[in-house]
Design a protein around this motif. Sequence first.
Motif, PDB file in Angstrom:
ATOM      1  N   GLN A   1       0.552  -8.146  -5.652  1.00 47.50           N
ATOM      2  CA  GLN A   1      -0.682  -7.481  -5.575  1.00 47.50           C
ATOM      3  C   GLN A   1      -0.517  -6.004  -5.327  1.00 47.50           C
ATOM      4  O   GLN A   1       0.422  -5.662  -4.850  1.00 47.50           O
ATOM      5  CB  GLN A   1      -1.696  -8.136  -4.553  1.00 47.50           C
ATOM      6  CG  GLN A   1      -2.838  -8.970  -5.069  1.00 47.50           C
ATOM      7  CD  GLN A   1      -3.621  -9.231  -4.003  1.00 47.50           C
ATOM      8  OE1 GLN A   1      -3.382  -9.547  -2.786  1.00 47.50           O
ATOM      9  NE2 GLN A   1      -4.885  -9.130  -4.189  1.00 47.50           N
ATOM     10  N   SER A   2      -1.319  -5.062  -5.697  1.00 51.60           N
ATOM     11  CA  SER A   2      -1.126  -3.795  -5.441  1.00 51.60           C
ATOM     12  C   SER A   2      -1.943  -3.606  -4.074  1.00 51.60           C
ATOM     13  O   SER A   2      -3.052  -4.040  -3.750  1.00 51.60           O
ATOM     14  CB  SER A   2      -1.593  -2.827  -6.538  1.00 51.60           C
ATOM     15  OG  SER A   2      -1.691  -1.508  -5.942  1.00 51.60           O
ATOM     16  N   HIS A   3      -1.007  -2.669  -3.128  1.00 57.24           N
ATOM     17  CA  HIS A   3      -1.513  -2.670  -1.909  1.00 57.24           C
ATOM     18  C   HIS A   3      -1.406  -1.285  -1.512  1.00 57.24           C
ATOM     19  O   HIS A   3      -0.395  -0.439  -1.751  1.00 57.24           O
ATOM     20  CB  HIS A   3      -0.869  -3.014  -0.464  1.00 57.24           C
ATOM     21  CG  HIS A   3      -0.775  -4.783  -0.884  1.00 57.24           C
ATOM     22  ND1 HIS A   3      -1.973  -5.495  -0.162  1.00 57.24           N
ATOM     23  CD2 HIS A   3      -0.069  -5.638  -1.228  1.00 57.24           C
ATOM     24  CE1 HIS A   3      -1.682  -6.754  -0.484  1.00 57.24           C
ATOM     25  NE2 HIS A   3      -0.621  -6.866  -1.048  1.00 57.24           N
ATOM     26  N   SER A   4      -2.426  -0.463  -1.027  1.00 58.70           N
ATOM     27  CA  SER A   4      -2.327   1.066  -0.619  1.00 58.70           C
ATOM     28  C   SER A   4      -1.521   1.126   0.325  1.00 58.70           C
ATOM     29  O   SER A   4      -1.594   0.372   1.367  1.00 58.70           O
ATOM     30  CB  SER A   4      -3.591   1.491  -0.587  1.00 58.70           C
ATOM     31  OG  SER A   4      -3.461   2.668   0.199  1.00 58.70           O
ATOM     32  N   VAL A   5      -0.688   2.463   0.720  1.00 67.86           N
ATOM     33  CA  VAL A   5       0.054   2.582   1.836  1.00 67.86           C
ATOM     34  C   VAL A   5      -1.030   2.449   3.127  1.00 67.86           C
ATOM     35  O   VAL A   5      -0.497   2.085   4.042  1.00 67.86           O
ATOM     36  CB  VAL A   5       0.898   3.764   1.936  1.00 67.86           C
ATOM     37  CG1 VAL A   5       1.847   3.672   0.894  1.00 67.86           C
ATOM     38  CG2 VAL A   5      -0.093   5.024   1.470  1.00 67.86           C
TER      39      VAL A   5
ATOM     40  N   GLU B   1      -3.135   0.290   3.898  1.00 67.89           N
ATOM     41  CA  GLU B   1      -2.892  -0.914   4.595  1.00 67.89           C
ATOM     42  C   GLU B   1      -2.053  -1.259   5.484  1.00 67.89           C
ATOM     43  O   GLU B   1      -1.846  -2.293   6.516  1.00 67.89           O
ATOM     44  CB  GLU B   1      -2.860  -1.922   3.393  1.00 67.89           C
ATOM     45  CG  GLU B   1      -3.965  -2.227   2.487  1.00 67.89           C
ATOM     46  CD  GLU B   1      -3.866  -3.220   1.563  1.00 67.89           C
ATOM     47  OE1 GLU B   1      -3.353  -4.212   1.879  1.00 67.89           O
ATOM     48  OE2 GLU B   1      -4.142  -2.682   0.229  1.00 67.89           O
TER      49      GLU B   1
ATOM     50  N   SER C   1      -1.322   8.835   4.797  1.00 68.76           N
ATOM     51  CA  SER C   1      -1.136   8.366   3.548  1.00 68.76           C
ATOM     52  C   SER C   1      -1.352   9.575   2.468  1.00 68.76           C
ATOM     53  O   SER C   1      -0.861   9.668   1.522  1.00 68.76           O
ATOM     54  CB  SER C   1      -2.731   7.743   3.291  1.00 68.76           C
ATOM     55  OG  SER C   1      -2.769   6.580   4.175  1.00 68.76           O
TER      56      SER C   1
ATOM     57  N   LYS D   1       1.230  10.722  -0.416  1.00 75.82           N
ATOM     58  CA  LYS D   1       0.628  10.477  -1.744  1.00 75.82           C
ATOM     59  C   LYS D   1       1.312  11.918  -2.392  1.00 75.82           C
ATOM     60  O   LYS D   1       1.480  11.717  -3.586  1.00 75.82           O
ATOM     61  CB  LYS D   1      -0.882  10.763  -1.575  1.00 75.82           C
ATOM     62  CG  LYS D   1      -1.610  10.791  -2.994  1.00 75.82           C
ATOM     63  CD  LYS D   1      -3.018  10.536  -2.809  1.00 75.82           C
ATOM     64  CE  LYS D   1      -3.637  10.881  -4.155  1.00 75.82           C
ATOM     65  NZ  LYS D   1      -5.380  11.422  -3.715  1.00 75.82           N
TER      66      LYS D   1
ATOM     67  N   LEU E   1       1.812   5.872  -3.302  1.00 77.00           N
ATOM     68  CA  LEU E   1       0.434   5.623  -3.305  1.00 77.00           C
ATOM     69  C   LEU E   1       0.533   4.319  -2.505  1.00 77.00           C
ATOM     70  O   LEU E   1      -0.431   3.845  -1.816  1.00 77.00           O
ATOM     71  CB  LEU E   1      -0.381   5.813  -4.499  1.00 77.00           C
ATOM     72  CG  LEU E   1      -0.482   7.348  -4.863  1.00 77.00           C
ATOM     73  CD1 LEU E   1       0.321   7.744  -6.139  1.00 77.00           C
ATOM     74  CD2 LEU E   1      -1.872   7.535  -5.171  1.00 77.00           C
ATOM     75  N   THR E   2       1.379   3.462  -3.131  1.00 78.38           N
ATOM     76  CA  THR E   2       1.320   1.853  -2.892  1.00 78.38           C
ATOM     77  C   THR E   2       2.381   1.575  -2.130  1.00 78.38           C
ATOM     78  O   THR E   2       3.569   2.214  -2.020  1.00 78.38           O
ATOM     79  CB  THR E   2       1.389   0.975  -4.190  1.00 78.38           C
ATOM     80  OG1 THR E   2       2.551   1.437  -4.893  1.00 78.38           O
ATOM     81  CG2 THR E   2       0.062   1.708  -5.022  1.00 78.38           C
TER      82      THR E   2
ATOM     83  N   SER F   1       4.433  -0.696  -2.883  1.00 80.07           N
ATOM     84  CA  SER F   1       5.569  -0.859  -3.917  1.00 80.07           C
ATOM     85  C   SER F   1       6.118   0.369  -4.109  1.00 80.07           C
ATOM     86  O   SER F   1       7.442   0.510  -4.105  1.00 80.07           O
ATOM     87  CB  SER F   1       4.836  -1.616  -5.204  1.00 80.07           C
ATOM     88  OG  SER F   1       5.739  -1.509  -6.164  1.00 80.07           O
ATOM     89  N   ASP F   2       5.360   1.347  -4.220  1.00 81.03           N
ATOM     90  CA  ASP F   2       5.871   2.845  -4.313  1.00 81.03           C
ATOM     91  C   ASP F   2       6.902   3.206  -3.343  1.00 81.03           C
ATOM     92  O   ASP F   2       8.044   3.670  -3.452  1.00 81.03           O
ATOM     93  CB  ASP F   2       4.891   3.965  -4.456  1.00 81.03           C
ATOM     94  CG  ASP F   2       4.080   4.104  -5.652  1.00 81.03           C
ATOM     95  OD1 ASP F   2       4.407   3.320  -6.551  1.00 81.03           O
ATOM     96  OD2 ASP F   2       2.988   4.668  -5.543  1.00 81.03           O
TER      97      ASP F   2
END
Length: 681
Positions: free
Chosen positions: A4-8, A10, A19, A23, A28-29, A31-32
């Motif tokens: 799932q995509s999670h924003s940093v 979180e 954040s 960015k 952003l995420t 995953s990034d």
Amino acid sequence: MMKQSHSVAELKGVGPETSEALKEMGILTVSDLLEYLPYRYEDFRLKDLEEAAQDERVTVEGVIHSTPSTVYYAKKKTRLSFKLLVDRYLVTVVFFNQPYLKKKFELHQTVTITGKWDRNRQTITANDFQIGQNKQQQTFEPVYSTKGSVTVKGLRKFIGLAFSQFENEIVETLPEYFMQKYKLLTRKQALRAMHFPMGENDLKQARRRIAYEELLLFQLKMQALRRIQRQGSAGISHTYDNDSLTNYMESLPFPLTSAQSRVVQEILQDMKSPHRMNRLLQGDVGSGKTVVATIALLASVTSGYQGALMVPTEILAEQHAASIQELLKDTGVKTALFTSSVKGKKRRELLEALKAGEIDILIGTHALIGDEVFFNRLGLVITDEQHRFGVKQRRILREKGENPDVLFMTATPIPRTLAITVFGEMDVSIIDEMPAGRKQIETYWAKHNMLDRVLGFMEKELQKGRQAYVICPLIEESEKLDLQNAIEVHDMLVQYFGTRYQIGLMHGKLPTVEKDEVMRQFSDNQSQVLVSTTVVEVGVNVPNATFMFIYDAERFGLSQLHQLRGRVGRGSEQSYCVLVSDAKSENGKERMRIMTETNDGFVLSEKDLELRGPGDFFGRKQSGLPEFKVADLVHDYRMLEVARDDASQLINSNAFWEEEHYAQLRAYLDSTGILAQDKLD
Ligand code: ADP
Ligand code: MG
């Protein structure tokens, strides 16, 4: 890729400010963040000082051998030092401006010191230490590029957080089958090891896994593109007569080299197949591409079609037309030359005949793509010196027929692996062999203070009735200086040779007509020396020119030097190339040396790639080279080839498009948007 995509945001401990800062770095995420890889590592492994280089960063373990003492000097400057016994070595350790550390160190104590090694002074300028033995668990510490308020330490912390909270959501992209076959780490393991390597091997395995994935994804994209192009391009199935083509090849004044025979077969196979040929023919200057092109054209003609050959300049068009006509003189095939100089009645008649199908092969400049040019049944389009034509020009020519087969010829040797990469969506044929008996161009490297001798050498050749090129220094991004240089060199030579020889001058600022005129004079031996900036027409053939000298040769890349040198050595006489250069850098000297050692364009291009790196090889902008985080086109050659074969197998299997364990790879292809693309350029 995560489940799932999670924003940093979180992540525990990452507030709005952080954040925002992340960015700014494109993160952003979560995953990034996990995929934000270190660009290098601090090496905290213990180092044998005997092997350490001057100024290298080292970590050593030793016993303090003298009482630490502090020297105060200048204003607020201090120097704390002591002797350290490392194995059998007694070295000096120095801390600058940290006088308070003095009380931490005691005689006979074991400490671990990290710092810069000055071999000459046998001194380590320390910037890190531990009391006791080296306890550093992580012997490699990742270093990240950062921006704004984000620090390397901060990033390490956030990445650590990301792992502890979300590690289990990292999705595997590669099918199990590949991981077993190549003994690859899982994606999760690899990412962890990139950020928190347990040692050298751990890091190596992580890099290997990620590099393979990058190359495979890249190749999947290229192969998918190629497949789409093929499907969307029902082409002509040329039905030439094999026997008569074989007879023709046997009747040539020379036997084909085995490389020529191989590429001829590759091209013929491709022309026979029902999809449209999209092929690049690479061969060094003088490797004999013209005859290969002629055979392909003949195959098209005997299948009932017409062929076209487009080249960048009028002179080249004339030369090609003449040699192709000569090669086809006993076949009854009708060839014609078409350039903007063909005018009036002759032009009208020629265009009529072309439209009526009375001309089989048309050879010319970009005049070929003019609106008034209609073929009767165009089956094969060949362009020479591929890089000189834009995509649009090539397409216009192609559209003068109904999906004709296409062959691009280029004399710029591109290292095999780069060819796979850059032309991944094209098929590539390579002529990697020279016709037998070709004389090597003798190449010398001379310093500027030997100019007189070089000119004497040149005059000897001129006295034999030969001609010479003089190539002026390359001034990058300054056409003005380029021109100024050329004029100066021209003046110098006019003064030197007086009226004994005619000296022509060629440069980029000349209008095309005048360039052609200067070139023609040289080609007709009305001028014996041609001074030129690097605009000397690629591919121009003046077999009587046997001498070239290149000013400030170190300013050119190897591939370019090779291209230039290829202007000589085209006749039966021994040719010479003198590189005039006071090269100072190691790299420059190395290039001069290699040029004197080999005439092989592929060897030179590989070397060029090695010295300059893939990005600079073509010039960054138009290179079309993909950017990888870990994979390296030069060092991961073999892996690239493996990935290409794997990708090709995948793309062409039904399983890939249907089965669950390929879902992630398909998702990647989907994300590139190429599956939705239905047409090429
Ligand atoms: P390029 O690849 O640079 O276009 P060309 O086609 O102009 O090379 O060939 C260079 C020269 O080599 C020509 O004079 C051509 O006739 C000759 N040549 C080509 N193939 C052979 C061969 N197999 N054996 C001997 N000479 C050849
Ligand atoms: Mg050629």
